[in-house]
Design a protein around this motif. Structure first.
Motif, PDB file in Angstrom:
ATOM      1  N   SER A   4       1.002  -1.139  -0.139  1.00 49.75           N
ATOM      2  CA  SER A   4      -0.023   0.007   0.119  1.00 49.75           C
ATOM      3  C   SER A   4       0.798   1.413  -0.034  1.00 49.75           C
ATOM      4  CB  SER A   4      -0.823  -0.005   1.187  1.00 49.75           C
ATOM      5  OG  SER A   4      -0.144   0.219   2.419  1.00 49.75           O
ATOM      6  N   PHE A   5       0.026   2.360  -0.426  1.00 45.73           N
ATOM      7  CA  PHE A   5       1.098   3.709  -0.384  1.00 45.73           C
ATOM      8  C   PHE A   5       1.546   3.972   1.146  1.00 45.73           C
ATOM      9  CE2 PHE A   5       1.104   8.271   0.019  1.00 45.73           C
ATOM     10  CZ  PHE A   5       2.041   8.604  -0.956  1.00 45.73           C
ATOM     11  N   TYR A   6       0.557   3.386   2.122  1.00 43.82           N
ATOM     12  CA  TYR A   6       1.066   3.627   3.589  1.00 43.82           C
ATOM     13  C   TYR A   6       2.381   3.082   3.964  1.00 43.82           C
ATOM     14  CZ  TYR A   6       0.499   2.158   8.552  1.00 43.82           C
ATOM     15  OH  TYR A   6       0.622   2.111   9.761  1.00 43.82           O
ATOM     16  N   ASP A   7       2.265   1.609   3.250  1.00 40.57           N
ATOM     17  CA  ASP A   7       3.656   0.885   3.434  1.00 40.57           C
ATOM     18  C   ASP A   7       4.875   1.565   2.867  1.00 40.57           C
ATOM     19  OD1 ASP A   7       2.671  -1.030   5.598  1.00 40.57           O
ATOM     20  OD2 ASP A   7       1.575  -2.341   3.772  1.00 40.57           O
ATOM     21  N   GLU A   8       4.477   1.790   1.616  1.00 42.72           N
ATOM     22  CA  GLU A   8       5.723   2.236   0.542  1.00 42.72           C
ATOM     23  C   GLU A   8       6.242   3.601   1.164  1.00 42.72           C
ATOM     24  OE1 GLU A   8       5.450   4.505  -3.530  1.00 42.72           O
ATOM     25  OE2 GLU A   8       4.138   2.909  -3.320  1.00 42.72           O
ATOM     26  N   VAL A   9       5.501   4.617   1.972  1.00 41.50           N
ATOM     27  CA  VAL A   9       6.104   5.656   2.148  1.00 41.50           C
ATOM     28  C   VAL A   9       6.674   5.613   3.750  1.00 41.50           C
ATOM     29  CG1 VAL A   9       4.685   7.242   0.765  1.00 41.50           C
ATOM     30  CG2 VAL A   9       3.954   6.768   3.333  1.00 41.50           C
ATOM     31  N   VAL A  14       5.187   8.639   9.221  1.00 38.14           N
ATOM     32  CA  VAL A  14       5.340   9.591   8.179  1.00 38.14           C
ATOM     33  C   VAL A  14       4.116  10.489   8.483  1.00 38.14           C
ATOM     34  CG1 VAL A  14       5.124   9.911   5.759  1.00 38.14           C
ATOM     35  CG2 VAL A  14       6.748   8.071   6.691  1.00 38.14           C
ATOM     36  N   PHE A  15       2.847   9.909   8.386  1.00 39.12           N
ATOM     37  CA  PHE A  15       1.578  10.914   8.388  1.00 39.12           C
ATOM     38  C   PHE A  15       1.571  11.607   9.795  1.00 39.12           C
ATOM     39  CE2 PHE A  15       0.941   7.177   5.742  1.00 39.12           C
ATOM     40  CZ  PHE A  15       0.494   7.863   4.599  1.00 39.12           C
ATOM     41  N   GLU A  16       2.085  11.073  10.612  1.00 41.12           N
ATOM     42  CA  GLU A  16       2.014  11.924  12.001  1.00 41.12           C
ATOM     43  C   GLU A  16       3.104  13.222  11.848  1.00 41.12           C
ATOM     44  OE1 GLU A  16       3.473   8.565  14.943  1.00 41.12           O
ATOM     45  OE2 GLU A  16       1.476   8.367  15.383  1.00 41.12           O
ATOM     46  N   THR A  17       4.148  12.811  11.294  1.00 44.79           N
ATOM     47  CA  THR A  17       4.929  13.889  10.901  1.00 44.79           C
ATOM     48  C   THR A  17       4.209  15.127  10.046  1.00 44.79           C
ATOM     49  OG1 THR A  17       7.044  12.374  11.262  1.00 44.79           O
ATOM     50  CG2 THR A  17       7.354  14.808  10.099  1.00 44.79           C
ATOM     51  N   ILE A  18       3.880  14.491   9.026  1.00 44.00           N
ATOM     52  CA  ILE A  18       3.148  15.294   7.977  1.00 44.00           C
ATOM     53  C   ILE A  18       1.795  16.421   8.748  1.00 44.00           C
ATOM     54  CG2 ILE A  18       1.401  15.641   6.044  1.00 44.00           C
ATOM     55  CD1 ILE A  18       3.276  13.227   4.949  1.00 44.00           C
ATOM     56  N   ARG A  46      -5.096  13.594  16.127  1.00 42.97           N
ATOM     57  CA  ARG A  46      -5.108  12.312  16.020  1.00 42.97           C
ATOM     58  C   ARG A  46      -6.250  11.673  14.983  1.00 42.97           C
ATOM     59  NH1 ARG A  46      -8.392   9.192  18.439  1.00 42.97           N
ATOM     60  NH2 ARG A  46      -9.222  10.879  20.126  1.00 42.97           N
ATOM     61  N   ARG A  47      -7.175  12.275  14.773  1.00 38.27           N
ATOM     62  CA  ARG A  47      -8.422  11.931  13.988  1.00 38.27           C
ATOM     63  C   ARG A  47      -7.584  12.328  12.365  1.00 38.27           C
ATOM     64  NH1 ARG A  47     -13.614  14.402  16.879  1.00 38.27           N
ATOM     65  NH2 ARG A  47     -13.623  12.827  18.495  1.00 38.27           N
ATOM     66  N   ILE A  48      -7.014  13.037  12.075  1.00 33.57           N
ATOM     67  CA  ILE A  48      -6.494  13.266  10.723  1.00 33.57           C
ATOM     68  C   ILE A  48      -5.587  12.507  10.305  1.00 33.57           C
ATOM     69  CG2 ILE A  48      -5.169  15.096   9.411  1.00 33.57           C
ATOM     70  CD1 ILE A  48      -6.658  17.321  10.769  1.00 33.57           C
ATOM     71  N   THR A  49      -4.545  12.237  11.388  1.00 33.67           N
ATOM     72  CA  THR A  49      -3.625  11.318  11.243  1.00 33.67           C
ATOM     73  C   THR A  49      -4.237   9.740  10.684  1.00 33.67           C
ATOM     74  OG1 THR A  49      -2.010  12.233  12.557  1.00 33.67           O
ATOM     75  CG2 THR A  49      -1.395  10.093  12.090  1.00 33.67           C
ATOM     76  N   ALA A  50      -5.205   9.428  11.746  1.00 33.10           N
ATOM     77  CA  ALA A  50      -5.976   8.249  11.580  1.00 33.10           C
ATOM     78  C   ALA A  50      -6.550   8.091  10.196  1.00 33.10           C
ATOM     79  CB  ALA A  50      -6.849   7.782  12.844  1.00 33.10           C
ATOM     80  N   PHE A  51      -7.244   9.076   9.790  1.00 34.23           N
ATOM     81  CA  PHE A  51      -7.993   9.255   8.470  1.00 34.23           C
ATOM     82  C   PHE A  51      -6.977   8.960   7.184  1.00 34.23           C
ATOM     83  CE2 PHE A  51      -8.931  11.499   4.697  1.00 34.23           C
ATOM     84  CZ  PHE A  51     -10.314  11.034   4.108  1.00 34.23           C
ATOM     85  N   PHE A  52      -5.656   9.809   7.375  1.00 31.67           N
ATOM     86  CA  PHE A  52      -4.789   9.729   6.404  1.00 31.67           C
ATOM     87  C   PHE A  52      -4.272   8.111   6.313  1.00 31.67           C
ATOM     88  CE2 PHE A  52      -3.615  14.236   6.210  1.00 31.67           C
ATOM     89  CZ  PHE A  52      -4.261  14.646   5.134  1.00 31.67           C
ATOM     90  N   VAL A  53      -3.934   7.597   7.427  1.00 27.29           N
ATOM     91  CA  VAL A  53      -3.329   6.355   7.753  1.00 27.29           C
ATOM     92  C   VAL A  53      -4.374   5.343   6.899  1.00 27.29           C
ATOM     93  CG1 VAL A  53      -2.968   4.554   9.295  1.00 27.29           C
ATOM     94  CG2 VAL A  53      -2.004   6.674   9.912  1.00 27.29           C
ATOM     95  N   ASP A  61      -8.197   2.146  11.923  1.00 29.06           N
ATOM     96  CA  ASP A  61      -8.578   2.839  13.356  1.00 29.06           C
ATOM     97  C   ASP A  61      -9.504   4.183  13.102  1.00 29.06           C
ATOM     98  OD1 ASP A  61      -6.775   1.044  14.535  1.00 29.06           O
ATOM     99  OD2 ASP A  61      -5.356   2.579  14.364  1.00 29.06           O
ATOM    100  N   TYR A  62      -9.545   4.840  12.222  1.00 28.32           N
ATOM    101  CA  TYR A  62     -10.383   5.923  11.813  1.00 28.32           C
ATOM    102  C   TYR A  62     -11.967   5.430  11.866  1.00 28.32           C
ATOM    103  CZ  TYR A  62     -12.730  10.057  10.381  1.00 28.32           C
ATOM    104  OH  TYR A  62     -13.311  11.246  10.184  1.00 28.32           O
ATOM    105  N   SER A  63     -12.226   4.463  10.931  1.00 30.46           N
ATOM    106  CA  SER A  63     -13.551   4.004  10.945  1.00 30.46           C
ATOM    107  C   SER A  63     -14.038   3.305  12.164  1.00 30.46           C
ATOM    108  CB  SER A  63     -13.611   3.267   9.558  1.00 30.46           C
ATOM    109  OG  SER A  63     -13.479   3.797   8.506  1.00 30.46           O
ATOM    110  N   ARG A  64     -13.049   2.563  12.790  1.00 32.87           N
ATOM    111  CA  ARG A  64     -13.544   1.806  14.203  1.00 32.87           C
ATOM    112  C   ARG A  64     -13.870   2.851  14.968  1.00 32.87           C
ATOM    113  NH1 ARG A  64      -9.710  -1.851  12.555  1.00 32.87           N
ATOM    114  NH2 ARG A  64      -7.922  -0.906  13.280  1.00 32.87           N
ATOM    115  N   GLU A  65     -13.297   4.049  15.206  1.00 31.73           N
ATOM    116  CA  GLU A  65     -13.527   4.965  16.173  1.00 31.73           C
ATOM    117  C   GLU A  65     -14.854   6.073  15.583  1.00 31.73           C
ATOM    118  OE1 GLU A  65     -11.562   9.160  17.757  1.00 31.73           O
ATOM    119  OE2 GLU A  65     -10.463   7.669  17.330  1.00 31.73           O
ATOM    120  N   ARG A  66     -14.608   6.304  14.515  1.00 34.59           N
ATOM    121  CA  ARG A  66     -15.788   7.506  13.940  1.00 34.59           C
ATOM    122  C   ARG A  66     -16.330   7.068  12.890  1.00 34.59           C
ATOM    123  NH1 ARG A  66     -15.705  12.610  15.586  1.00 34.59           N
ATOM    124  NH2 ARG A  66     -15.323  13.214  13.595  1.00 34.59           N
TER     125      ARG A  66
END
Length: 125
Positions: A4-9, A14-18, A46-53, A61-66
């Motif tokens: 996935s793009f997630y794994d690739e980057v 990485v998403f937390e830093t962004i 945390r939510r934005i990070t989870a969304f991007f992830v 995690d985003y969908s599980r929570e929100r």
């Protein structure tokens, strides 16, 4: 199985830093500050990070929570015009620069951001 793009980057860090860099920029920007300077900023980060992830192929995690992301509905209470569109994209572009992404990875991520911002503001990408 393709990566996935997630794994690739490089995954969640990485998403937390962004997102962290984006928030630094947003809080300093007079156009974005009213949208992002809030008492629950840590939760929103945390939510934005989870969304991007999740969007890019990481844990759901985003969908599980929100639940369903419903991007437009979750942002409907904001007045998002051309100034917010331009400032948000500029801040996200700067935030992407803090990561050692390839030019292609940066372009893929940024193209998604342009399309998302266009949907939220009714602008053509």
């Amino acid at each position: 199985m393709p990566r996935s793009f997630y794994d690739e980057v490089g995954g969640r860090p990485v998403f937390e830093t962004i997102v962290d860099r984006f928030y630094e920029i947003a809080i300093a920007d007079p156009t974005l500050r009213p949208l992002f300077a809030m008492s629950h900023a840590a939760t929103v980060r945390r939510r934005i990070t989870a969304f991007f992830v999740q969007y890019w192929g990481g844990p759901r995690d985003y969908s599980r929570e929100r639940g369903n992301p419903r991007l437009a509905l979750r942002h409907s209470h904001f007045r998002l015009g051309r100034a917010e569109y331009d400032a948000w994209l500029a801040a996200m572009r700067q935030a992407l620069e803090v990561q050692e992404l390839t030019a292609e990875q940066r372009a893929v991520f940024y193209d998604y951001l342009v399309a998302a911002a266009a949907r939220l503001t009714g602008r053509a990408p």
